[in-house]
Design an enzyme around this catalytic site. Structure first.
Site, PDB file in Angstrom:
ATOM      1  N   ILE A  92       0.836  -1.185  -0.153  1.00 59.97           N
ATOM      2  CA  ILE A  92       0.121   0.012  -0.268  1.00 59.97           C
ATOM      3  C   ILE A  92       0.783   1.224  -0.103  1.00 59.97           C
ATOM      4  O   ILE A  92       1.709   1.465   0.666  1.00 59.97           O
ATOM      5  CB  ILE A  92      -1.040  -0.048   1.228  1.00 59.97           C
ATOM      6  CG1 ILE A  92      -2.032   1.275   1.210  1.00 59.97           C
ATOM      7  CG2 ILE A  92      -0.340  -0.156   2.606  1.00 59.97           C
ATOM      8  CD1 ILE A  92      -3.075   1.123   1.944  1.00 59.97           C
ATOM      9  N   LYS A 116      11.200  -1.866  -7.887  1.00 61.43           N
ATOM     10  CA  LYS A 116      10.048  -2.512  -7.766  1.00 61.43           C
ATOM     11  C   LYS A 116      10.402  -4.299  -7.435  1.00 61.43           C
ATOM     12  O   LYS A 116       9.936  -4.819  -6.481  1.00 61.43           O
ATOM     13  CB  LYS A 116       9.068  -2.665  -9.036  1.00 61.43           C
ATOM     14  CG  LYS A 116       8.395  -1.428  -9.170  1.00 61.43           C
ATOM     15  CD  LYS A 116       7.358  -1.001  -8.244  1.00 61.43           C
ATOM     16  CE  LYS A 116       6.778   0.325  -8.339  1.00 61.43           C
ATOM     17  NZ  LYS A 116       5.875   0.284  -9.779  1.00 61.43           N
ATOM     18  N   GLN A 162       5.090  -0.901 -15.539  1.00 63.60           N
ATOM     19  CA  GLN A 162       3.847  -1.818 -15.633  1.00 63.60           C
ATOM     20  C   GLN A 162       3.586  -2.026 -17.077  1.00 63.60           C
ATOM     21  O   GLN A 162       2.432  -2.338 -17.562  1.00 63.60           O
ATOM     22  CB  GLN A 162       2.757  -0.944 -14.883  1.00 63.60           C
ATOM     23  CG  GLN A 162       2.805  -0.846 -13.358  1.00 63.60           C
ATOM     24  CD  GLN A 162       1.819   0.050 -13.147  1.00 63.60           C
ATOM     25  OE1 GLN A 162       0.819   0.243 -13.557  1.00 63.60           O
ATOM     26  NE2 GLN A 162       2.014   0.569 -11.685  1.00 63.60           N
ATOM     27  N   CYS A 197     -13.141  13.356  16.674  1.00 62.96           N
ATOM     28  CA  CYS A 197     -13.612  12.433  15.617  1.00 62.96           C
ATOM     29  C   CYS A 197     -14.399  11.226  16.601  1.00 62.96           C
ATOM     30  O   CYS A 197     -13.977  11.394  17.811  1.00 62.96           O
ATOM     31  CB  CYS A 197     -12.913  11.551  14.562  1.00 62.96           C
ATOM     32  SG  CYS A 197     -11.572  10.618  15.353  1.00 62.96           S
TER      33      CYS A 197
END
Length: 482
Positions: free
Chosen positions: A184, A265, A296, A456
């Site tokens: 992520i 990568k 990619q 919050c």
């Protein structure tokens, strides 16, 4: 109150043993998520649905909203369960429930029936529909595309008056498939790909390669925590942060400019594979889409895959950027991604789109792999449920207050939907609304002579945002926890 949970259709076509296992897991997931709202609620599984019964009416909206975000649920019916004697009794109860809703509208009646009765489902539809049409003068029957569909379910001697139908996200229950590790970055792609694997029944752990310091990690933690809290909180998951700056430094010093992107990568996949092996995770997940950036292309993706035996899943491989952004908007990560800095794209000025294996391997011979081993060994592994506690410890310079002074203003940083559902009103102090995902760009526009008390509901996002704002040089922030 009572909710009837309808299963995702793909669950219903499984073999008996698999279907029962999926339903059992989904029942457990529902309990794990809803226990935060009402510890006394009952979750009862049946062959073709799951019942949720709760007593605390104040939690109705929160429970309903939580159910729509649990993978494995096709839709939710909010129902009133009452006994009946005959068809006329069914009509009278339907009239009392739906009269106001049908005024001036077209409608039809749809009935599902289980058990032994002296009437069929169609007979109930005709009788109740005819009665409603006679007793509500402004209503009109329309069997195709009506304004209102009156849903009734008859089960033995009980009538379920369906007060509302709410769509779920579908998919398989988390835990029915094996664990995966999502790489992520906080951008559009990785958030959406993580969601897609959760929706497909995987428990998704997160691996973050930090290239941009503490502020970058705080931002990515927010995205990961948001995804977990919204769609995957039924399970414990890991957030693994790896300081990749030494690796990037070694690449910049030792690797040819055109090969840097692919080499980086490959290093990330090597590191993530070590983490996956350590925790028994079966696959990696990336947000790569074919041809989106130079690394990619098919040639480069094949070279990246070659460095590890671990399966790499790319759920977005054929998606275009517009589709990915639309999905990010649907799941609520779009605004995170828009304010997230991007670091990987700047590593190479002239990246190759068709790397040659021998050349890549020759460049990597110059790389000191002990650096990679060291950063993996020193990786920070946090239980997602403990992010709130750890953030609280890290925000040592940000004061947490339960009261307020004359110069204080409460800043409600919840999402717009949460604010609309449950507006915050505190007597004696002004409350300003600014969703958390706009703080990075809009906080500076606020009156900086005021002290802003971030709030919050659970206190996680307010602490993360307080730390972020401190990192950006704003000293006039505190965390409000009444």
């Amino acid at each position: 109150m009572k909710f009837i949970i309808k299963l995702f259709p793909e669950i219903t076509i499984k073999s008996q043993s698999v279907r029962l296992r999926f339903i059992k897991i989904l029942t457990g997931n529902i309990r794990n998520v809803l226990k935060h709202y009402d510890e006394t609620l009952a979750v009862v599984r049946h062959w073709d649905n799951i019942e949720v019964r709760a007593k605390d009416e104040n939690q109705r909206l929160a429970i309903r909203d939580a159910l729509t975000r649990i993978p494995g649920i096709h839709h939710i019916l909010e129902v009133e369960d009452v006994p009946f004697t005959d068809m006329h009794d069914i009509f009278e109860k339907a009239l009392a429930q739906y009269r106001e809703q049908l005024e001036g509208k077209t409608f039809c009646v749809r009935v599902k029936r289980r058990g032994k009765h002296e009437f069929s489902s169609i007979e109930v539809e005709r009788y109740v529909g005819g009665g409603l049409n006679q007793h509500i003068e402004s209503a009109r029957v329309k069997l195709t595309n009506p304004d209102v569909t009156v849903h009734l379910e008859v089960e033995d001697d009980r009538l379920l008056l369906i007060k509302g139908r709410y769509e779920g996200i579908g998919g398989f229950p988390i835990g029915t498939q094996e664990d995966v590790l999502s790489l992520i970055s906080g951008g559009f792609d990785s958030g959406v790909s993580s969601y897609m694997l959760m929706r497909r029944g995987c428990r998704v752990h997160y691996c973050f390669f930090n290239l941009g310091g503490a502020a970058h990690e705080i931002g990515v933690r927010q995205v990961a925590h948001y995804l977990w809290n919204r769609f995957g909180s039924s399970h414990r998951v890991r957030f693994v942060a790896i300081n990749f700056e030494p690796v990037v430094g070694e690449i910049l010093e030792k690797v040819d400019d055109g090969q840097m992107g692919v080499v980086l990568k490959r290093m990330m996949v090597r590191a993530a594979s070590k983490v996956a092996e350590r925790y028994g995770v079966q696959a990696l997940v990336t947000g790569e889409a074919l041809g989106q950036v130079s690394s990619q292309t098919l040639t480069n993706l094949r070279l990246i895959d070659n460095v590890s035996d671990t399966l790499i899943l790319r759920p977005l491989i054929s998606y275009d950027k517009e589709h990915i952004i639309n999905l990010a908007r649907q799941i609520g990560t779009e605004d995170f991604a828009r304010t997230m800095p991007e670091y990987c794209g700047v590593i190479s000025k002239s990246p190759t789109v068709k790397a040659i294996k021998a050349k890549i391997e020759a460049e990597e011979e110059n790389f000191d792999f002990s650096i990679l081993d060291k950063v993996v060994e020193e990786a920070n592994n946090v239980d997602m449920r403990e992010i709130a506690q750890q953030t609280q410890q890290e925000v040592v310079e940000v004061e947490t207050v339960s009261g307020f002074g004359a110069n204080d203003v409460i800043l409600d940083i919840r999402s717009v939907d949460e604010q609309d559902d449950k507006p915050l009103k505190v007597e004696g102090v002004d409350v300003v609304s600014l969703p958390f995902y706009k703080l990075s760009t809009k906080f500076g526009d606020l009156d900086q002579s005021k002290t802003w008390l971030l709030w919050c509901e659970r206190g996680v996002m307010s602490r993360l945002q307080a730390l972020y704002l401190r990192e950006q040089g704003f000293a006039n922030v505190k965390v409000y926890r009444p």
